[in-house]
Motif scaffolding. Sequence first.
Motif, PDB file in Angstrom:
ATOM      1  N   UNK A   1      52.230  34.775 112.471  1.00 47.68           N
ATOM      2  CA  UNK A   1      51.300  35.680 113.135  1.00 47.68           C
ATOM      3  C   UNK A   1      51.173  37.041 112.489  1.00 47.68           C
ATOM      4  N   UNK A   2      51.934  37.317 111.435  1.00 42.21           N
ATOM      5  CA  UNK A   2      51.904  38.616 110.764  1.00 42.21           C
ATOM      6  C   UNK A   2      51.044  38.522 109.507  1.00 42.21           C
ATOM      7  N   UNK A   3      50.048  39.400 109.341  1.00 45.74           N
ATOM      8  CA  UNK A   3      49.265  39.389 108.099  1.00 45.74           C
ATOM      9  C   UNK A   3      50.154  39.755 106.905  1.00 45.74           C
ATOM     10  N   UNK A   4      50.220  38.856 105.924  1.00 42.77           N
ATOM     11  CA  UNK A   4      51.053  39.079 104.741  1.00 42.77           C
ATOM     12  C   UNK A   4      50.269  38.718 103.479  1.00 42.77           C
ATOM     13  N   UNK A   5      50.672  39.293 102.369  1.00 37.84           N
ATOM     14  CA  UNK A   5      50.017  38.997 101.086  1.00 37.84           C
ATOM     15  C   UNK A   5      50.263  37.537 100.703  1.00 37.84           C
ATOM     16  N   UNK A   6      49.360  36.991  99.925  1.00 38.30           N
ATOM     17  CA  UNK A   6      49.449  35.598  99.502  1.00 38.30           C
ATOM     18  C   UNK A   6      50.782  35.310  98.815  1.00 38.30           C
ATOM     19  N   UNK A   7      51.239  36.207  97.979  1.00 38.62           N
ATOM     20  CA  UNK A   7      52.498  35.996  97.271  1.00 38.62           C
ATOM     21  C   UNK A   7      53.662  35.820  98.243  1.00 38.62           C
ATOM     22  N   UNK A   8      53.672  36.574  99.337  1.00 36.93           N
ATOM     23  CA  UNK A   8      54.736  36.445 100.341  1.00 36.93           C
ATOM     24  C   UNK A   8      54.533  35.177 101.158  1.00 36.93           C
TER      25      UNK A   8
END
Length: 196
Positions: free
Chosen positions: A56-63
């Motif tokens: 549910x947390x917006x994260x970068x693609x790499x993460x």
Amino acid sequence: MFVNAIDGAREPLDQLKAALDASGVVGTWTWSGSQDRCILDAGAACILAGDPGLAGTPIRLERAKACVHPDDRAALFHQFRALGRTGGLFVAEYRTLSPEGQVRTILDRGRIFRASDGAVTHGHGIILDVTEKACQDPVPAELQQPLELAASHAIACRGAIDRLDIAELRLIVDMLLLRLGQELCRSSTMGAGGLH
């Protein structure tokens, strides 16, 4: 269980969940093109990011793809970034490597959408754990049925076309895959007594 895509489930949702679990679905993802951020559900966060707490947390693609196997990372990121510019169907099979060292084979399928002005806006998809399928001994080509063999080669062709990043070729291969899928479905219903 009968599910109507317009009206929704006609039987309890626990049966739908059981069907999804049986088919290997382990999670879902969304991607925002404007923010270049992914949101994973708990299953996807566990398998892809190695941390269900990121759900549910917006994260970068790499993460969001931190647990993708090092040998598969470059091709997967290239394919996703290419579709992040053009939009379209996203289908990728790759391995993940958990923090504990467990290797899983994942089928990732979704779609990247474009606005009417052509700008890529967002994407949605699911991930399936197909490790059991990947561990099975492949059927030798001479023993495969012609349609199954053609579909297998078309899927491999689609993977190579994705690395070329040529939208017209991708569309042609997708049309071939759709037509082969229709023929496989027709032949399987004919083999089951001709029921449609």
